[in-house]
Design an enzyme around this catalytic site. Structure first.
Site, PDB file in Angstrom:
ATOM      1  N   GLU A 176       0.823  -1.221   0.000  1.00 18.00           N
ATOM      2  CA  GLU A 176       0.000   0.000   0.000  1.00 18.00           C
ATOM      3  C   GLU A 176       0.855   1.269   0.000  1.00 18.00           C
ATOM      4  O   GLU A 176       1.111   1.857   1.047  1.00 18.00           O
ATOM      5  CB  GLU A 176      -0.962   0.031   1.207  1.00 18.00           C
ATOM      6  N   LYS A 213      -2.845  -2.063  -2.884  1.00 15.29           N
ATOM      7  CA  LYS A 213      -3.866  -1.144  -2.360  1.00 15.29           C
ATOM      8  C   LYS A 213      -3.427   0.262  -2.724  1.00 15.29           C
ATOM      9  O   LYS A 213      -2.411   0.756  -2.235  1.00 15.29           O
ATOM     10  CB  LYS A 213      -4.028  -1.310  -0.842  1.00 15.29           C
TER      11      LYS A 213
END
Length: 295
Positions: A176, A213
Site C-alpha cells: 500500500e 492497495k
C-alpha cells in the site's frame, strides 16, 4: 496459504473492509463513532471500546462474504475474540470473510516527498503469530506526498522488500503506497508510482503473489494492467479521505479495482444508534460500496 481463500480473493465479486485503525488513529475513529475521549482512561480501555465497535460491525447481519471479500484487522483485534472465537476464525468460519492483518508500525516523518514505513524489528515473530491465528495476508502503508521520483522509488523498494519477507512466511502482502489525495501533482505521482510498481512486478519470481492497495487515481483505469497481472491477486482502492459518495464515483471509473475502504465504510455509524438503525446504515453502505466495486 488457504487455497479456498485465495480463490475467493482472486475471483469473487465484493470488496475489502479496512477495520485496522491502530493506536494513533483509534481516538479519531471512536470520535466519529460518537464515543468521546472521556469515555476511557487508558489505552486498554480505548482498545476495548474500539473492539466493541468492530465486533458490532463484524457481527452485523449485512457483514458477510456475499459482498465482503476480506477484512483487514489491527493486531489487537487479531488477538481478541468475537462471540467466543478468535476474530480471524469467526470472520472466515462464520462470515466467509478472508482475514488480513495490518503489520506496519506507522510512518516516518516526510523526507524527499514521501513518508516511509518505520522499521519493523518484530515482523518475523508477528508473521508467525498471524499464521497461527489463520490470517491469510497482511497490509502495510506508506504515503506519497509529492511527485518525487526518487522518493516514490524508495517507497516501492521498501514495500516490495518487506513484501518478500511476508511471501516467504506463506502470507499474501497487500502493498500500500498511498498517494495523498492532496498531493499537488497527484496524476504525475501516480504515473511515477505505476512505473515503479510495474518494474517490481516484472522482477517477482513466478508463483509469488501480492495484492496492491492504491489511491483512486486521477486517470480512470490507470491501473488496468495491474488488474490483469498474473502476480496480482487483486487491486483494491483506499478511500483516502474522500467521502463515501466521491470514492464510489471514482471507483466505478476504475474497472476491476475493488474498494478497501475504512472511513467511507463506517461513515454515518454511531454508538448511539439502535441495532436496527446501525445495521440498516451499515447494510446500505456495504451495498453502495459493493455496487461500485463490481464495475
Amino acid at each position: 496459504m488457504n487455497e479456498e481463500q485465495l480463490k475467493k480473493m482472486k475471483s469473487n465479486p465484493g470488496f475489502v473492509a479496512a477495520l485496522d485503525q491502530s493506536g494513533g488513529s483509534t481516538p479519531h475513529a471512536l470520535e466519529l463513532y460518537g464515543v468521546a475521549a472521556d469515555a476511557w482512561s487508558n489505552e486498554e480501555e480505548m482498545f476495548d471500546l474500539v473492539h466493541q465497535m468492530r465486533t458490532r460491525v463484524i457481527t452485523s447481519p449485512g457483514f458477510t462474504g456475499e459482498r465482503i471479500l476480506g477484512a483487514i484487522l489491527f493486531e489487537g483485534t487479531m488477538n481478541r475474540e468475537i462471540e467466543g472465537q478468535p476474530t480471524a476464525d469467526y470472520l472466515w468460519g462464520v462470515k466467509n470473510v478472508v482475514p488480513f492483518l495490518k503489520v506496519d508500525k506507522g510512518l516516518k516523518p516526510e523526507e524527499d516527498g514521501v513518508q516511509m514505513m518505520k522499521p519493523m524489528p518484530q515482523l518475523a515473530e508477528l508473521l508467525q503469530r498471524a499464521n497461527a491465528k489463520n490470517i491469510f495476508g497482511t497490509k502495510m502503508r506508506s504515503v506519497i506526498k509529492q511527485a518525487s521520483e526518487s522518493g516514490i522509488t524508495a517507497i516501492v523498494d521498501q514495500q516490495f522488500e518487506v513484501g518478500e519477507q511476508i511471501i516467504a512466511a506463506g502470507l499474501v502482502p497487500i502493498i500500500e503506497p498511498e498517494v495523498d489525495i492532496h498531493c499537488p501533482e497527484k496524476a504525475k505521482a501516480e504515473d511515477l508510482l505505476k512505473a515503479a510498481i510495474s518494474a517490481k512486478l516484472a522482477a517477482l519470481d513466478e508463483g509469488k503473489l501480492v495484492m496492491l492497495k492504491l489511491t483512486l487515481p486521477e486517470k480512470a483505469d490507470l491501473y488496468a494492467d495491474f488488474v490483469k497481472h498474473p502476480a496480482v491477486v487483486r487491486v483494491v482502492a483506499l478511500s483516502g479521505g474522500y467521502s463515501q459518495e466521491e470514492a464510489d464515483v471514482k471507483l466505478r471509473a476504475n474497472h476491476g479495482v475493488v474498494a478497501s475502504f475504512s472511513r467511507a465504510l463506517l461513515e454515518g455509524l454511531s454508538a448511539k444508534q439502535t441495532d436496527e438503525e446501525f445495521n440498516a446504515m451499515l447494510d446500505a453502505s456495504i451495498q453502495k460500496i459493493y455496487d461500485a466495486s463490481i464495475t
